[in-house]
Design a protein around this motif. Sequence first.
Motif, PDB file in Angstrom:
ATOM      1  N   ALA A 147       0.570  -1.756  -0.301  1.00 26.50           N
ATOM      2  CA  ALA A 147       0.224   0.269  -0.193  1.00 26.50           C
ATOM      3  C   ALA A 147       1.053   1.117  -0.071  1.00 26.50           C
ATOM      4  O   ALA A 147       1.250   2.781  -0.517  1.00 26.50           O
ATOM      5  CB  ALA A 147      -1.142  -0.122   1.127  1.00 26.50           C
ATOM      6  N   TYR A 148       2.122   1.153   0.743  1.00 22.79           N
ATOM      7  CA  TYR A 148       2.711   2.187   0.840  1.00 22.79           C
ATOM      8  C   TYR A 148       3.325   3.034  -0.097  1.00 22.79           C
ATOM      9  O   TYR A 148       3.562   3.462  -0.776  1.00 22.79           O
ATOM     10  CB  TYR A 148       3.514   2.222   1.822  1.00 22.79           C
ATOM     11  CG  TYR A 148       4.039   3.319   2.167  1.00 22.79           C
ATOM     12  CD1 TYR A 148       3.763   4.515   2.182  1.00 22.79           C
ATOM     13  CD2 TYR A 148       5.644   3.693   2.036  1.00 22.79           C
ATOM     14  CE1 TYR A 148       4.730   5.370   3.300  1.00 22.79           C
ATOM     15  CE2 TYR A 148       6.342   4.801   1.654  1.00 22.79           C
ATOM     16  CZ  TYR A 148       5.833   6.095   2.481  1.00 22.79           C
ATOM     17  OH  TYR A 148       6.195   6.939   2.864  1.00 22.79           O
ATOM     18  N   LEU A 149       4.056   2.011  -0.646  1.00 25.02           N
ATOM     19  CA  LEU A 149       4.766   2.226  -2.457  1.00 25.02           C
ATOM     20  C   LEU A 149       3.396   2.625  -3.446  1.00 25.02           C
ATOM     21  O   LEU A 149       4.104   3.144  -3.880  1.00 25.02           O
ATOM     22  CB  LEU A 149       5.487   0.540  -3.303  1.00 25.02           C
ATOM     23  CG  LEU A 149       5.941  -0.146  -1.726  1.00 25.02           C
ATOM     24  CD1 LEU A 149       6.756  -1.581  -2.790  1.00 25.02           C
ATOM     25  CD2 LEU A 149       7.603   0.987  -1.950  1.00 25.02           C
ATOM     26  N   LEU A 150       2.611   1.676  -3.545  1.00 22.93           N
ATOM     27  CA  LEU A 150       1.472   2.401  -4.471  1.00 22.93           C
ATOM     28  C   LEU A 150       1.054   3.546  -3.959  1.00 22.93           C
ATOM     29  O   LEU A 150       1.024   4.362  -4.599  1.00 22.93           O
ATOM     30  CB  LEU A 150      -0.147   1.294  -4.314  1.00 22.93           C
ATOM     31  CG  LEU A 150       0.196   0.233  -4.315  1.00 22.93           C
ATOM     32  CD1 LEU A 150      -0.968  -0.768  -4.505  1.00 22.93           C
ATOM     33  CD2 LEU A 150       0.578   0.266  -6.381  1.00 22.93           C
TER      34      LEU A 150
ATOM     35  N   CYS B  94       8.426   2.484 -11.459  1.00 21.70           N
ATOM     36  CA  CYS B  94       8.796   1.733 -11.089  1.00 21.70           C
ATOM     37  C   CYS B  94       8.450   1.191  -9.014  1.00 21.70           C
ATOM     38  O   CYS B  94       8.947   0.639  -8.936  1.00 21.70           O
ATOM     39  CB  CYS B  94      10.078   2.532 -10.578  1.00 21.70           C
ATOM     40  SG  CYS B  94      11.388   2.580 -12.061  1.00 21.70           S
ATOM     41  N   PHE B  95       7.809   1.776  -8.771  1.00 21.34           N
ATOM     42  CA  PHE B  95       7.392   1.582  -6.911  1.00 21.34           C
ATOM     43  C   PHE B  95       5.955   0.995  -7.646  1.00 21.34           C
ATOM     44  O   PHE B  95       5.911  -0.620  -7.401  1.00 21.34           O
ATOM     45  CB  PHE B  95       6.442   3.224  -6.878  1.00 21.34           C
ATOM     46  CG  PHE B  95       8.130   4.058  -6.530  1.00 21.34           C
ATOM     47  CD1 PHE B  95       8.447   3.280  -4.969  1.00 21.34           C
ATOM     48  CD2 PHE B  95       7.596   5.541  -5.926  1.00 21.34           C
ATOM     49  CE1 PHE B  95       9.352   4.051  -4.534  1.00 21.34           C
ATOM     50  CE2 PHE B  95       8.985   5.990  -6.046  1.00 21.34           C
ATOM     51  CZ  PHE B  95       9.679   5.944  -5.576  1.00 21.34           C
ATOM     52  N   VAL B  96       4.783   1.040  -8.626  1.00 26.82           N
ATOM     53  CA  VAL B  96       4.215   0.089  -8.679  1.00 26.82           C
ATOM     54  C   VAL B  96       4.379  -1.123  -9.312  1.00 26.82           C
ATOM     55  O   VAL B  96       4.039  -2.201  -8.896  1.00 26.82           O
ATOM     56  CB  VAL B  96       2.762   0.308 -10.046  1.00 26.82           C
ATOM     57  CG1 VAL B  96       2.000  -0.539 -11.019  1.00 26.82           C
ATOM     58  CG2 VAL B  96       2.503   2.035  -9.846  1.00 26.82           C
ATOM     59  N   ALA B  97       5.924  -1.542  -9.832  1.00 23.76           N
ATOM     60  CA  ALA B  97       6.397  -3.085 -10.387  1.00 23.76           C
ATOM     61  C   ALA B  97       7.250  -3.157  -8.977  1.00 23.76           C
ATOM     62  O   ALA B  97       6.933  -4.349  -8.351  1.00 23.76           O
ATOM     63  CB  ALA B  97       7.705  -2.304 -11.371  1.00 23.76           C
ATOM     64  N   MET B  98       7.508  -2.468  -8.033  1.00 20.41           N
ATOM     65  CA  MET B  98       7.901  -2.893  -7.057  1.00 20.41           C
ATOM     66  C   MET B  98       6.784  -3.615  -5.731  1.00 20.41           C
ATOM     67  O   MET B  98       7.211  -4.607  -5.509  1.00 20.41           O
ATOM     68  CB  MET B  98       8.630  -2.089  -6.361  1.00 20.41           C
ATOM     69  CG  MET B  98       9.873  -1.638  -6.618  1.00 20.41           C
ATOM     70  SD  MET B  98      11.425  -1.024  -6.434  1.00 20.41           S
ATOM     71  CE  MET B  98      12.457  -0.480  -6.999  1.00 20.41           C
ATOM     72  N   ALA B  99       5.317  -2.710  -5.734  1.00 21.35           N
ATOM     73  CA  ALA B  99       4.409  -3.618  -4.824  1.00 21.35           C
ATOM     74  C   ALA B  99       3.577  -4.292  -5.866  1.00 21.35           C
ATOM     75  O   ALA B  99       3.946  -5.311  -4.663  1.00 21.35           O
ATOM     76  CB  ALA B  99       3.836  -2.396  -5.047  1.00 21.35           C
ATOM     77  N   ALA B 100       3.690  -4.435  -6.668  1.00 23.83           N
ATOM     78  CA  ALA B 100       3.709  -5.231  -7.201  1.00 23.83           C
ATOM     79  C   ALA B 100       4.593  -7.002  -7.124  1.00 23.83           C
ATOM     80  O   ALA B 100       4.244  -8.181  -6.744  1.00 23.83           O
ATOM     81  CB  ALA B 100       3.146  -5.884  -8.885  1.00 23.83           C
TER      82      ALA B 100
END
Length: 202
Positions: free
Chosen positions: A77-80, A190-196
């Motif tokens: 949630a935080y990365l998103l 990049c943040f979305v990819a890392m959240a995934a």
Amino acid sequence: MTTEFLLTSLVLTLTPGPGVVFTLAASLSRGARAGVVAAVACTLGLLPHVLLALTGAAALLAASPVAFAAVRWLGVAYLLYMAWGSWTGTGALKPSGGSTAPSYRATLTGALLVNLLNPKLSVFFLAFLPVFVDTGAPDALQRMVLLSAVFMAVTLVVFVGYGLGAALVSERVAARPGVMRVVGRVFALCFVAMAAHLALVV
């Protein structure tokens, strides 16, 4: 401490992750000081995970699906949230200038949370440190403390390097709103990819 440990630590810290992305984004949007603040905070964010690994609590976290999942989904949630801030140019990664620019405290808090809310770091240290220490030796704990301190020092140096490197072009980027918008959206992806990755890879 061996050369192998130093090289391994260097490779691991050079590999882009949430902390690296946050530090780069902070530096590009707000300059060298914000990048250094982010680098320091990301490094400090490792400390709780190191302590969990050294005390054995990380093993309990890894063995508890509910606790691990709770921290993991908070991290997702935080990365998103970071992705949204990068995409819209708001929050801790908002470019400097004007009365609404984020404070360094916001940058510090944001960078700390990036690492604090990643339970995989605890598991990483739990698995990583014993590789380079004879866990049956009387001074095993002291050696792991030393290696943890060295790893955090390497992390700090590498992240500050990333931040200062990004700061070299930050003024040019910040002076061009169109470019800054594109850069922000690249960081958002990049943040979305890392959240995934955090959500899907156990």
